[in-house]
Design a protein around this motif. Structure first.
Motif: not given
Length: 475
Positions: A329-333, A278-280, A166-170, A338-339
């Motif tokens: 948002r770029s780090l999220y993508m 990136g740091y989450v 599933v795409s992250p945008d859904t 991982c998510f």
């Protein structure tokens, strides 16, 4: 009235339970003595890992009263009697009682610290001691009803695993969070770091490794890295070292103080951050802490994303967490695979702070409902109702949910594995109340629940599961 000394073997009784074998002990430093003007002894109970301050008139010499109180037939009770008899025998031979040492080893080696397995059979033992025949309970009431996830497990084999992820945008498709879906995660080629290996962190990092990610881990207690290293992870020497080695680093620690120490402390994250790193932050903390850490990371050229999780240890182990991301948002993508590995659903909520606020509201509602469930079960007992029957009714009612099923059963069985420590639930209630104060939103119910959790923590159950709030309600 007997004048017991530390180390004496005794029978002692907690409210709502029969007499249980124990030993007079020195209280833990963080366990406050109740402000009652009666003589009390601190008792550690055999076979359970449980402890409590007990009124002197409810404490009796073990040998003198054994014939009277050693009448239970339940497995947990018999095991406790076996353990204390073993300790008595060792002392008679001039050997030390090693039961305390064994208990400490167990607590250090596991994040789960169960209380006594004082199930309904204990009340049967108590009733037998008083000469009153125990009530019969339906065996089926012991088991909680299956969750919707369990109901749908049989359908997993019929899934078409060749379908694209599933795409992250859904992420607005909320219905997809209600069933376990076989994962076909394609791991990112970026190097992943994970800091903080506690109750949640270990299974989350393990799912990253199992899904094929290149993972480097660090924890203050290096022993907690061993399981992950055996599974294929690499070990960093410090938070800064992990960040330097990795493209994206995740963190999951206990509170705001731990978050700040991890980032700005000696050999902390900031010392490893360079442009593009990136740091989450997946810890549950307040909005101000998130913005403070984000600013510090950004000033070093790094990217920052908050991503607190909703779910307990079991959800972390099965990769069924709900992830609440906000920020870059770029780090999220870049970190989306991982998510996928760690959660069943990921929401991107927009501006920084939205994730922290959403998580605090979720945990505030969870905490207040848990307190209400504890009060309901306690009230049922006082009214002479069958608590198992009440739990059956609740599981068939409009308020049926995994919390009622799992926590309700834990309360009645007297078994509280630390899936979500009570001290963390109280911390989240406190932070939610602070949010309400800033926004001038009254939170009457949450405020009352917070006081109940504070009381439970004060009597020594902070490290146990949040369902231990029942102990304060039923005192």
């Amino acid at each position: 009235m007997a004048n017991f000394q530390v180390g004496d073997f005794v029978w002692a009784k907690m409210t709502g339970y029969p007499y249980w074998p124990g030993k007079v002990a020195e209280p833990d430093k963080d366990v406050k003595k109740p402000s009652k003007k009666v003589e009390m002894f601190f008792i550690r109970f055999y076979g359970t890992g449980d402890y409590a301050w007990t009124k002197a008139d409810l404490v009796h010499d073990y040998a003198e009263q054994k014939q009277k109180y050693a009448i239970g037939k339940a497995k947990g009770f018999l095991e406790a009697v076996r353990q204390i008899d073993h300790a008595v025998e060792r002392r008679a031979k001039g050997l030390p009682d090693t039961s305390d040492e064994e208990s400490e080893e167990e607590s250090e080696g596991s994040d789960d610290q169960p209380l006594a397995k004082k199930a309904k059979h204990e009340k049967s033992s108590s009733a037998t001691a008083s000469g009153t025949p125990p009530k019969k309970r339906r065996k089926s009431a012991k088991k909680s009803l299956p969750t919707r996830e369990e109901v749908h497990v049989s359908s997993v084999d019929n899934l078409n695993l060749t379908e694209p992820c599933v795409s992250p945008d859904t992420t607005a498709d909320a219905d997809s969070t209600t069933s376990i879906v076989a994962k076909d995660v394609i791991p990112t080629d970026k190097k992943i770091g994970f800091l903080g290996l506690g109750i949640m962190g270990i299974p989350m990092a393990m799912n990253l490794i199992k899904s094929g990610h290149d993972v480097t881990v660090w924890n203050r207690n290096q022993n907690k890295c061993k399981q992950l290293l055996s599974a294929g992870a690499k070990e960093g020497t410090s938070p800064a070292d992990v960040v330097q080695q990795c493209d994206i680093t995740f963190s999951c620690v206990s509170d705001s103080t731990a978050v700040r120490d991890l980032v700005i402390g000696n050999s902390g994250v900031l010392q490893g951050i360079t442009s593009g790193k990136g740091y989450v932050e997946m810890s549950t903390v307040d909005n101000d802490t998130i913005k403070e850490i984000s600013e510090a990371i950004s000033m070093r050229g790094g990217r920052f994303l908050e991503a607190p999780v909703s779910g307990s240890k079991k959800a972390a182990e099965t990769g069924q967490l709900v992830i609440l991301a906000a920020g870059d948002r770029s780090l999220y993508m870049d970190g989306y695979s991982c998510f996928e590995a760690m959660g069943k659903k990921t929401f991107f909520l927009g501006e920084l702070g939205c994730g922290a606020n959403t998580k605090l509201i979720v945990n505030m509602l969870t905490g207040t409902f848990m307190a209400s469930l504890a009060e309901g079960l306690s009230l049922a007992e006082k009214a002479g109702l069958d608590q198992y029957t009440l739990l059956d009714v609740l599981n068939l009612s409009a308020i049926s949910c995994p919390l009622v099923q799992t926590k309700g059963s834990a309360i009645l069985e007297g078994h509280f594995p630390a899936n979500f420590p009570l001290k963390h639930q109280q911390k989240d209630l406190r932070l939610a109340l602070q949010m309400g104060e800033v926004l001038e939103q009254p939170l009457h119910v949450a405020g009352a629940a917070n006081e109940l959790y504070k009381r439970t923590k004060a009597i020594g159950f902070g490290d146990r599961d949040m369902s231990c709030v029942y102990r304060a309600v039923n005192a």
